[in-house]
Each structure stands twice: as C-alpha cells, then as structure tokens.
Design a protein around this motif. Structure first.
Motif, PDB file in Angstrom:
ATOM      1  N   VAL A   6      30.149  55.790 -28.783  1.00  0.00           N
ATOM      2  CA  VAL A   6      30.087  56.032 -27.336  1.00  0.00           C
ATOM      3  C   VAL A   6      31.344  55.462 -26.688  1.00  0.00           C
ATOM      4  O   VAL A   6      31.623  54.268 -26.780  1.00  0.00           O
ATOM      5  CB  VAL A   6      28.829  55.403 -26.719  1.00  0.00           C
ATOM      6  N   SER A   7      32.118  56.326 -26.029  1.00  0.00           N
ATOM      7  CA  SER A   7      33.327  55.932 -25.310  1.00  0.00           C
ATOM      8  C   SER A   7      33.033  55.970 -23.808  1.00  0.00           C
ATOM      9  O   SER A   7      32.496  56.964 -23.310  1.00  0.00           O
ATOM     10  CB  SER A   7      34.483  56.874 -25.656  1.00  0.00           C
ATOM     11  N   TYR A   8      33.414  54.906 -23.086  1.00  0.00           N
ATOM     12  CA  TYR A   8      33.067  54.814 -21.670  1.00  0.00           C
ATOM     13  C   TYR A   8      34.048  53.889 -20.959  1.00  0.00           C
ATOM     14  O   TYR A   8      34.801  53.143 -21.598  1.00  0.00           O
ATOM     15  CB  TYR A   8      31.648  54.258 -21.515  1.00  0.00           C
ATOM     16  N   ALA A   9      34.054  53.942 -19.646  1.00  0.00           N
ATOM     17  CA  ALA A   9      34.853  53.013 -18.841  1.00  0.00           C
ATOM     18  C   ALA A   9      33.989  51.800 -18.495  1.00  0.00           C
ATOM     19  O   ALA A   9      32.780  51.930 -18.261  1.00  0.00           O
ATOM     20  CB  ALA A   9      35.343  53.693 -17.563  1.00  0.00           C
ATOM     21  N   ASN A  71      40.602  58.612 -16.523  1.00  0.00           N
ATOM     22  CA  ASN A  71      41.902  58.012 -16.210  1.00  0.00           C
ATOM     23  C   ASN A  71      42.237  56.831 -17.112  1.00  0.00           C
ATOM     24  O   ASN A  71      43.363  56.356 -17.108  1.00  0.00           O
ATOM     25  CB  ASN A  71      41.936  57.548 -14.750  1.00  0.00           C
ATOM     26  N   SER A  72      41.249  56.348 -17.854  1.00  0.00           N
ATOM     27  CA  SER A  72      41.455  55.164 -18.694  1.00  0.00           C
ATOM     28  C   SER A  72      42.308  55.511 -19.911  1.00  0.00           C
ATOM     29  O   SER A  72      41.992  56.422 -20.672  1.00  0.00           O
ATOM     30  CB  SER A  72      40.103  54.606 -19.159  1.00  0.00           C
ATOM     31  N   TYR A  74      42.583  53.758 -22.571  1.00  0.00           N
ATOM     32  CA  TYR A  74      41.844  53.454 -23.791  1.00  0.00           C
ATOM     33  C   TYR A  74      40.858  54.570 -24.132  1.00  0.00           C
ATOM     34  O   TYR A  74      40.729  54.975 -25.290  1.00  0.00           O
ATOM     35  CB  TYR A  74      41.122  52.111 -23.645  1.00  0.00           C
ATOM     36  N   CYS A  75      40.138  55.059 -23.135  1.00  0.00           N
ATOM     37  CA  CYS A  75      39.217  56.174 -23.389  1.00  0.00           C
ATOM     38  C   CYS A  75      39.986  57.412 -23.844  1.00  0.00           C
ATOM     39  O   CYS A  75      39.552  58.132 -24.751  1.00  0.00           O
ATOM     40  CB  CYS A  75      38.401  56.480 -22.130  1.00  0.00           C
ATOM     41  N   GLN A  76      41.128  57.669 -23.219  1.00  0.00           N
ATOM     42  CA  GLN A  76      41.953  58.806 -23.623  1.00  0.00           C
ATOM     43  C   GLN A  76      42.399  58.653 -25.075  1.00  0.00           C
ATOM     44  O   GLN A  76      42.378  59.617 -25.850  1.00  0.00           O
ATOM     45  CB  GLN A  76      43.172  58.922 -22.713  1.00  0.00           C
ATOM     46  N   ALA A  77      42.805  57.429 -25.454  1.00  0.00           N
ATOM     47  CA  ALA A  77      43.247  57.194 -26.832  1.00  0.00           C
ATOM     48  C   ALA A  77      42.102  57.393 -27.820  1.00  0.00           C
ATOM     49  O   ALA A  77      42.289  57.955 -28.912  1.00  0.00           O
ATOM     50  CB  ALA A  77      43.822  55.787 -26.954  1.00  0.00           C
ATOM     51  N   GLU A  78      40.894  56.952 -27.451  1.00  0.00           N
ATOM     52  CA  GLU A  78      39.740  57.135 -28.341  1.00  0.00           C
ATOM     53  C   GLU A  78      39.421  58.623 -28.511  1.00  0.00           C
ATOM     54  O   GLU A  78      39.143  59.083 -29.631  1.00  0.00           O
ATOM     55  CB  GLU A  78      38.534  56.394 -27.763  1.00  0.00           C
ATOM     56  N   PHE A  79      39.487  59.389 -27.407  1.00  0.00           N
ATOM     57  CA  PHE A  79      39.219  60.825 -27.513  1.00  0.00           C
ATOM     58  C   PHE A  79      40.268  61.514 -28.380  1.00  0.00           C
ATOM     59  O   PHE A  79      39.935  62.341 -29.226  1.00  0.00           O
ATOM     60  CB  PHE A  79      39.189  61.463 -26.126  1.00  0.00           C
ATOM     61  N   ARG A  80      41.548  61.159 -28.166  1.00  0.00           N
ATOM     62  CA  ARG A  80      42.603  61.793 -28.965  1.00  0.00           C
ATOM     63  C   ARG A  80      42.412  61.520 -30.449  1.00  0.00           C
ATOM     64  O   ARG A  80      42.607  62.408 -31.288  1.00  0.00           O
ATOM     65  CB  ARG A  80      43.973  61.280 -28.509  1.00  0.00           C
ATOM     66  N   GLU A 374      40.127  47.826 -13.193  1.00  0.00           N
ATOM     67  CA  GLU A 374      41.041  47.687 -14.336  1.00  0.00           C
ATOM     68  C   GLU A 374      42.172  48.700 -14.245  1.00  0.00           C
ATOM     69  O   GLU A 374      41.964  49.862 -13.927  1.00  0.00           O
ATOM     70  CB  GLU A 374      40.284  47.877 -15.653  1.00  0.00           C
ATOM     71  N   GLN A 375      43.378  48.236 -14.535  1.00  0.00           N
ATOM     72  CA  GLN A 375      44.544  49.098 -14.646  1.00  0.00           C
ATOM     73  C   GLN A 375      45.277  48.751 -15.943  1.00  0.00           C
ATOM     74  O   GLN A 375      45.252  47.594 -16.381  1.00  0.00           O
ATOM     75  CB  GLN A 375      45.484  48.910 -13.455  1.00  0.00           C
ATOM     76  N   CYS A 376      45.907  49.746 -16.532  1.00  0.00           N
ATOM     77  CA  CYS A 376      46.581  49.545 -17.808  1.00  0.00           C
ATOM     78  C   CYS A 376      48.021  50.037 -17.735  1.00  0.00           C
ATOM     79  O   CYS A 376      48.301  51.081 -17.133  1.00  0.00           O
ATOM     80  CB  CYS A 376      45.849  50.275 -18.935  1.00  0.00           C
ATOM     81  N   ILE A 377      48.907  49.290 -18.349  1.00  0.00           N
ATOM     82  CA  ILE A 377      50.305  49.674 -18.520  1.00  0.00           C
ATOM     83  C   ILE A 377      50.431  50.229 -19.937  1.00  0.00           C
ATOM     84  O   ILE A 377      50.165  49.515 -20.912  1.00  0.00           O
ATOM     85  CB  ILE A 377      51.241  48.469 -18.326  1.00  0.00           C
ATOM     86  N   THR A 378      50.797  51.477 -20.054  1.00  0.00           N
ATOM     87  CA  THR A 378      50.813  52.138 -21.369  1.00  0.00           C
ATOM     88  C   THR A 378      52.191  52.218 -21.993  1.00  0.00           C
ATOM     89  O   THR A 378      52.311  52.562 -23.162  1.00  0.00           O
ATOM     90  CB  THR A 378      50.238  53.555 -21.245  1.00  0.00           C
TER      91      THR A 378
END
Length: 541
Positions: A6-9, A71-72, A74-80, A374-378
């Motif tokens: 399960v991937s979530y924000a 927009n997360s 981390y969630c985007q990375a998990e989906f990819r 939460e905000q992330c610098i990628t």
C-alpha cells in the motif's frame, strides 16, 4: 504468499490505517495473503532500501491516490518501481478531484473511495478488485524433490519439511555435512574434468594442424570488454601427472598415439588448475557450513563465469563525489550531511544542498505558515554561502544599515534581485528550497536548532546591532545552517522568487515576468526583528 503493498501520503495516514484494517479483516482467515505498508518498518533498517525490497516481493501494488500522494516524490518513485517490475496495480481514488498528470496512471481503471470506506458499494468495489487481482497471481512453481537443488539464498531461512504446500515454496530438510561434502567434491571433480577435456580437445586440434580456435568466453566484464583468462605456468622439470581414468573415453575417440602424448603435455600445463581444485577439497574437509557455502559459490562461479571480472570505475573528483553524495543522500538527521562548498569561476562561494524531505511551515507561527505539510527536494542544488555583499553587487545602496563593501546589499526589489542572479548564471531560490536549506531534514525552528540563541544571530535582541547597521556577512559563524549557509536568520531579509500564496506550497507558483508586481516571499528576517520573527518558517512579503 501473495503480498499487497500500500502506497500513500502521510497526510492520509488516518484513512490509510482504516483502509489497512478493512483489507486485513477481509483476509484474516487467509494466512497466505499479507498486507505491507511503511508502518511495518522496524528500527535500525535502511527504510528506503527496505521499501524497495518489499516492492520486489510484492504481487499487487495499491496506490491510494490523493492529490498529496500524486505530488509526493516518494509515492511517485514507488509507483514507477512497481510499474517497471510489471506488478499488478490497483489505483484507489481518495480525493474527489484529482489532477493526474501521468499516462501510466491514467490508463488504469481506479476504485472510487471518495465516499469513504463506510460506504457499502465502495467497499465492495475495493474488495472485488483485490479478489480479481489475487486470482491473477500465478502460483509459485514447486521445486524438484532433490534437496541438493534447494539451496536457500542468504538471509532466507529454510522452511521445515512439514510446511504447508500450495503456493508456498517447498524446501526439504538440508543435507547432513558428510553428504554435502561428498556432493561438493563431486562438483569440484566435475569442474576439473570439464576444464581438462576442453584443454585436451583444443590441444588435439592444434597438433593435428587445424587452426587454434579462440576459447569461448562464458561471461563478460562489466565494461563489456572481455578479461583474458589467467595463464598457467608449466610444472617443474621431471614432474609428470598421469591422466585421470575418467577421461579415457575421450582419448579413445581420438584414437591416435599423438593425442595421448598431447594429453600428457596438457595435463602438465593445467597443473595449477588441479592444484586449485585440491586446495578447494582441503577447505571442504574443514566440515563447516560456511566453508561449504563458499566452495559451492566458487564451484558454480567457475562453471558460469570463467572470465567475468569487474572493471574498476574511474576515480571521481571531490566535486563529483560531493554531487553524487548529495543526489543519493538518505540521512534522517541534519548531522548526517557533511557540508560541502565550492568556489565557482566568478569567485562566488556556494554550498551544496542535498535531496531530502522536511516539514514545511509551523503550527506555532502566523496563519500563513499553516498547515504544516511535507515537501521534498528531489534534485540537489547550489546556494550562495553568504548574502550578496555591496562589493559583489557592484554598489552600495542609499538606504540605511548597509554601506560597507562586506555588508549585505540592502534595498533591492525582487525583480532586480532576480536579474542579478540571472546575470551570474543562477536564479533566486524557491521558498521551498530556501526553507529546506535553513531547516534541514529535521525541520529545525532556526538554522542551528530549535532553541533561540542571541549569540548566533544579528537581530533586535542583540544590543550591539539593534537598529544601528547590518553586520559583515558571516559575522555569526555559530549561526551557520546544516548545509553551511550563513546569515539565514537575521541581518537582512532574503528574497525568494515564490509568490506569497496560501499553504500548502505547490510547485509552479514561481512564474515571473518583467513588471510583475505580485508579492514575493522574503525569508530569514532582519536585524530589527525579535526571535519570533527570525524563525526559519516565518514568511515576509
């Protein structure tokens, strides 16, 4: 055992816990179904590596799609990663209105849970989708009954002989040590026999006048350049090694006396290989599982990759190493990052800011600092170590507080500040970039920590500089931020190129053009402000 990931924000954590409870209750009588999400992480593990490891074991990937999750990074990375691994994917819509800017996500029919988990039809739709995907999970192929084929991978314990069958991998009881020794010796003998046969056949072809073929390379080095096989030294004079009886059938096929003579020569040339096999046999006689495992590895590596040798990578410069370290930074504390600065050709010293996430805003500040999110610098970026001085700007302003060459340039509007940055090949930082560089992954209240310290800042609480003039840049070295940037609290306000819009912060709000008069955010406070206004989350305009 099928696994659901399960991937979530984290903003949706309350909903996610209820979601997990619903799914676990549905399959509580089915021990073969496991539900995993990041709250299963345990202390001491590398959390991102563990998430990637669990994704690799997962059969069904469930993406709880709120706008925050979309927009997360981390969630985007998990989906990819799930998409790359061709996992079965179930998308679940949590928010009523979603802006899905992803072709792969848009192509997947989603489960609508916008009415909540208590809505009977929505819950039924969810469970039906999971049931349908579980039916598509292929059962694992049972291994052959011979236990010597069932060597477990490292960190993967054997199951007992009484373990349930079905879709689980079945492993028989491990062999006793004597049996495994005999098996390993058989493997080593087979390896030596194969090497001898190959060498003898090549020698026969050469003696008989045929061109000598190039030995086949079973593996390739990392750089795709084959690595030559090691040469062997001839045995000492007078040493003859008799041919093994196991290879007589090959010589009978040759049927020439010349081949028999060639056999003796080749056996002498392969003496080192035989000595290596003898040494491996000696190691196996120690009768320890560790030695046996090492011998198995050597034996199979000899058969499968005789010439596979990694090619050393080129040495990176200190700057390249720092950028790579910033790009792969996963520290959870500010002290986990070792500050790195670099002087660029124009003479400006800048600090490197690594990737990472932080909590933007504050619940204890002004209304425009809420909600905390939460905000992330990628991607890593560079930031001036010091505020722009009068000397660097090229002139001192006619305003108060700043006239010396080493004092920060005062009275510059944001358009002029942006133009100055562009002239030097850069841009003003975004509000998110500035706050992350000041607060770090621990989201400190001030650049140095969570407690105000008057000796670390040029502010109103310091009678030395109260309402008099700015200090030379870098005058408070103990007020340095976690990345090495100076004066991020006090002295003078610092421009960002972000509009002063309500939180939560969103990318794409930084568009500007000549003549734009919309309010832009100032950060860091100034020498005339008290401690409350010098917090890193405080927003000025």
């Amino acid at each position: 055992m099928p696994q659901l990931f399960v991937s979530y924000a984290h903003k949706d954590e309350a909903f996610t816990k209820k979601f997990i409870e619903v799914v676990q209750n549905r399959y509580k009588n089915d021990s073969a179904v496991r539900v995993w999400y990041d709250r299963n992480l345990t202390g001491g593990v590398d959390w991102w590596k563990e998430i990637m490891r669990q994704l690799g074991k997962t059969d069904i990937f469930i993406y709880l799609m709120s706008q925050t999750a979309l927009n997360s990074e981390y969630c985007q990375a998990e989906f990819r990663e799930a998409y790359r691994l061709r996992k079965q994917i179930i998308t679940v819509q949590v928010d009523a209105n979603l802006d899905i800017d992803n072709d792969q996500l848009s192509a997947i029919q989603y489960v609508d849970l916008t009415h909540g988990l208590d809505h009977a039809d929505s819950r039924q739709e969810l469970l039906r989708a999971i049931d349908d995907q579980l039916k598509r999970v292929p059962p694992m192929r049972l291994l052959p009954p011979r236990s010597w084929k069932q060597t477990p991978q490292p960190n993967q314990p054997n199951k007992s002989a009484n373990a349930p069958t079905g879709t689980e991998r079945v492993l028989r009881k491990p062999m006793d040590i004597d049996t495994r020794l005999a098996y390993i010796q058989t493997i080593i003998g087979a390896v030596a026999l194969i090497v001898s046969i190959i060498a003898l056949v090549f020698a026969y072809i050469e003696i008989s006048g045929s061109p000598t073929p190039t030995p086949p390379i079973i593996g390739e080095s990392f750089s795709a350049v084959p690595t030559p096989l090691p040469t062997t030294q001839p045995p000492p004079d007078g040493v003859l090694t008799p041919s093994p009886t196991a290879t007589l059938s090959v010589f009978e096929q040759v049927q020439t006396a010349e081949a028999i003579q060639t056999q003796q020569m080749q056996i002498q040339q392969t003496l080192n290989a035989q000595e290596t096999a003898t040494e491996l046999t000696r190691l196996n006689n120690e009768k320890t599982l560790q030695a046996i495992g090492a011998t198995e590895t050597v034996a199979f590596a000899t058969l499968l990759a005789l010439s596979a040798t990694p090619t050393p990578t080129a040495t990176l410069t200190a700057l390249e190493q720092a950028i790579e370290r910033a790009r792969t930074f996963t520290g959870m504390r500010n002290v986990d990052w070792q500050p790195f600065s670099h002087v660029f050709p124009d003479g400006v010293e800048m600090v490197l800011v690594p990737v990472g996430c932080f909590q933007m805003g504050s619940n204890f500040g002004n209304i425009d600092e809420r909600p905390v999110h939460e905000q992330c610098i990628t991607e890593p970026f560079w930031l001036d170590k010091y505020e722009v001085t009068n000397a660097l700007y090229g002139s001192a302003s006619g305003c108060d507080y700043s006239s010396e060459a080493d004092q920060p340039r005062n009275c510059v509007n944001w358009l002029d500040a942006q133009a100055f940055c562009e002239a030097h090949g850069g841009t003003l930082p975004s509000e998110k970039q500035w706050e992350y560089a000041a607060r770090g992954v621990e989201s400190w209240a001030y650049p140095w920590g969570n407690e105000y310290d008057v000796e670390r800042v040029i502010g109103a609480d310091d009678p030395t500089y109260m309402y008099s003039s700015t200090a030379p840049v870098g005058s408070r070295p103990d007020g340095v931020s976690w990345v090495g940037a100076m004066d991020m609290s006090g002295n003078l306000w610092e421009w960002t190129h972000t509009r002063h819009d309500p939180y939560p912060y969103e990318e794409g709000d930084n568009y500007f053009y000549s003549g734009d008069i919309s309010n832009r955010v100032l950060r860091g406070g100034s020498l005339i402000l008290p401690a409350f206004k010098l917090r890193s989350a405080n927003r000025g305009d």
